[in-house]
Design an enzyme around this catalytic site. Structure first.
Site, mmCIF file in Angstrom:
data_model
loop_
_atom_site.group_PDB
_atom_site.id
_atom_site.type_symbol
_atom_site.label_atom_id
_atom_site.label_comp_id
_atom_site.label_asym_id
_atom_site.label_seq_id
_atom_site.Cartn_x
_atom_site.Cartn_y
_atom_site.Cartn_z
ATOM 1 N N ASP A 194 15.501 28.768 -4.886
ATOM 2 C CA ASP A 194 14.059 28.778 -4.796
ATOM 3 C C ASP A 194 13.534 28.123 -3.520
ATOM 4 O O ASP A 194 14.222 27.403 -2.794
ATOM 5 C CB ASP A 194 13.712 27.966 -6.244
ATOM 6 N N GLU A 246 3.499 27.340 -12.534
ATOM 7 C CA GLU A 246 4.512 26.295 -12.537
ATOM 8 C C GLU A 246 4.215 25.116 -13.080
ATOM 9 O O GLU A 246 3.335 25.027 -14.065
ATOM 10 C CB GLU A 246 5.148 26.195 -10.970
#
Length: 612
Positions: A291, A496
């Site tokens: 990521d 997020e």
């Protein structure tokens, strides 16, 4: 046949098998070229030298990082093609993969169709719909020159406090497994006999998919983003890992490691899960990608011991590293680690072999540049109708009338006078949610689409008067001429960690707006959110009807289609609707299960009873 350095190039011959082409190209590569292929960098720092001389393997756009504000798909295609031209000028002419987060349509591109987020699709229980949406998304992504989307998210969300809850299809593993049909939609369906675990891309109208985030990202303690999932390996397999098997069987090309930890072991450095389980036991032959700056987070403060971060991640099984900014430092340290033997050459060759396998499977060596004939698919009527269908099927009716014998819906489109109110009634950005135009999303007319207010005005009778006030004044509410009110409230956009929320109350004084209107006018409440929110009994009692619309995207007509009765409600709750945050985490199957609305709940207007 083409030659490099006087040698016949098997890798440039499309008639050869992918494995032979990979073997030939890998044999020709220097260490510098191999490490370049393992590196993914952000568009903003990409230079001609990085692509020509370093042989960088992949470029990405982070959320909102485009050629310029409101750039069209053709502008994106120009940018990507220019990067590709530079990559092809490298010694071996290895094309780049360009990646983007196209998680509900090609959501970073102005004018693209924005489909409902994953939680909405989970409410539809319709894997064929999810596949068709993925097919349409693939076309719009390829029209922009992009080859790779960091989607789908296969998280099984076990706690709505998590800021990525809307990226999860459901709290139920079996629903998430069904929705892995998006892999075949994005990549195309492998033919019978395609070897299990090997990446597959059907053609130029398809994109490389990315199953994420491996593994357990939706099960973290208290729903904390990038947190720790505490579970046995058996439960990790049963709840969180199962959807990945379905993706691997469909030829998924890439898997992204999770920021989160499993029993305090960070996934980006977990050799057991990444290599022994995913690669060896499950037979995954594509590549594992980190990521964004995911390897940096293997030490504290992030990136402070960069050599340790790199060594831990690569040796654990990460193949391509989303660096994404300081790639010079990454390549310098990675080179030293290989030359010192801390990272074995066999691990590097395995990583590059996997990356090249995906590039060959995607046809990038034959078709380098954008197929401009796809540009007319972007935001086309066919795709918008599909998005509208998805909205229709995703709406969940939670309340219809103050008594079972007196349903409130469907609404009368020929009513004399209607009040439309609320922070979300005329805000396209709020309707789309996070990952739209930018990383976190924003408010306003951020792209092309139809708000709920737009749709209401368009579908009511020509004699019907529609009054809109975001926060209605006392004098407006006191007007006794209104037949009914439509109040749309909910969450602002987030992504997020910024979406982590331990309170889950309706923001922007949503409860107060509902209360003030419903006190005086019969009211339909449309809740726009990425997850269940707190609904106090006193507030729920005041509403005449309540619809969970999730994050519907650009096609507001999908809402009016259903609330005015042209289509029946079909949506079923993909997650449990709690009474109080004190109950969390809570999901179906527990002995203490006492929800406000259970998992799978959804009313119909024609019968007014629960459908399981």
């Amino acid at each position: 046949m083409d030659e490099v350095d006087g040698n016949v190039c098997v890798y440039r011959n499309p008639k050869e098998s992918i494995e032979e082409r990979v073997k030939d190209l890998l044999h020709r590569m220097t260490l510098k070229e191999k490490l370049g292929q393992m590196t993914q960098i952000e568009r903003r720092v990409t230079t001609p030298a990085a692509l020509r001389d370093l042989g960088i393997g992949s470029v990405l756009s982070s959320g909102g990082s485009g050629p310029f504000e409101k750039a069209l798909s053709s502008d994106w295609a120009d940018m990507v093609d220019n990067f590709q031209k530079l990559a092809l000028e490298s010694r071996l002419g290895i094309p780049i993969i360009y990646g983007i987060d196209a998680v509900h349509g090609n959501n970073s591109v102005y004018g693209a169709t924005i489909f409902p987020h994953n939680v909405s699709l989970g409410a539809t229980r319709d894997p064929d719909l999810a596949r068709r949406i993925a097919e349409s998304t693939a076309l719009e992504v390829r029209a922009s020159g992009i080859h790779y989307t960091f989607a789908p998210c296969l998280a099984v969300c076990r706690d709505p406090r998590w800021g990525r809850c809307y990226e999860s299809y459901s709290e139920d593993t079996e629903i998430v497994r069904k929705m892995t049909s998006v892999i075949s939609g994005l990549q195309g369906e492998p033919p019978k006999g395609h070897p299990n675990g090997y990446p597959f891309i059907a053609g130029r109208n398809n994109v490389i998919a990315c199953a994420k985030h491996f593994v357990g990202d939706g099960g973290t303690d208290k729903g904390i983003n990038e947190g720790n999932t505490t579970s046995s390996y058996k439960d990790l397999q049963r709840i969180h890992m199962a959807p990945y098997l379905d993706c691997i069987s469909q030829g998924v090309c890439t898997v992204m490691a999770s920021y989160s930890s499993w029993n305090k072991r960070k996934l980006h450095a977990d050799h057991f899960l990444l290599t022994e389980v995913l690669k060896h036991k499950l037979g995954f032959k594509g590549f594992i990608i980190s990521d964004w700056e995911g390897i940096d987070k293997l030490c504290d403060p992030p990136g402070s011991d960069y050599r340790f971060c790199i060594s831990s991640a690569i040796n654990a099984g990460i193949d391509m590293v989303m660096v994404p900014l300081r790639y010079d430092k990454f390549l310098e340290d990675l080179t030293n680690l290989v030359e010192s033997g801390e990272i074995p050459m066999s691990r590097i060759d395995d990583a590059v072999e996997r990356i090249l396998r995906v590039k060959f499977a995607a046809g990038l060596f034959e078709h380098h540049f954008t197929n401009r004939s796809l540009l007319n698919t972007v935001g086309c009527q066919l795709h918008r109708e599909l998005a509208r269908e998805a909205v229709q099927k995703s709406l969940v009716l939670l309340k219809n009338g103050k008594s079972p014998t007196c349903p409130f819906l469907p609404l009368d489109r020929n009513a004399k006078k209607i009040l439309v109110a609320g922070t979300h009634a005329d805000d396209l950005g709020y309707q789309c949610g996070g990952w739209t135009a930018t990383w976190h999303g924003s408010s306003g007319r951020i792209t092309i689409g139809t708000t709920i207010l737009d749709a209401v005005k368009a579908v009511v009778g020509h004699k019907t008067e529609v009054i809109y006030e975001q926060v209605p004044s006392l004098s407006t509410i006191a007007n006794e001429d209104f037949s009914f009110a439509i109040v749309a409230v909910g969450e602002g956009p987030y992504a997020e960690s910024t979406g982590d929320n331990s309170e889950l109350t309706i923001p922007f004084n949503g409860a107060e707006i509902i209360s003030s209107v419903a006190d005086k006018i019969p009211t339909l409440v449309i809740l726009i959110s990425g997850r269940p929110l707190v609904l106090e009994p006193w507030l729920l009692e005041k509403m005449d009807a309540l619809v969970a619309a999730w994050l519907p995207g650009t096609e507001g007509f999908g809402v009016t289609d259903v609330v005015f009765g042209d289509y029946e409600f079909q949506g079923l709750l993909p997650v449990t609707w709690f009474k109080s945050v004190d109950q969390l985490p809570m999901h179906a199957g527990e002995n203490s299960y006492d929800p406000l609305f259970p998992f799978g709940f959804g009313l119909k207007t024609n019968k007014g009873k629960q459908v399981q």
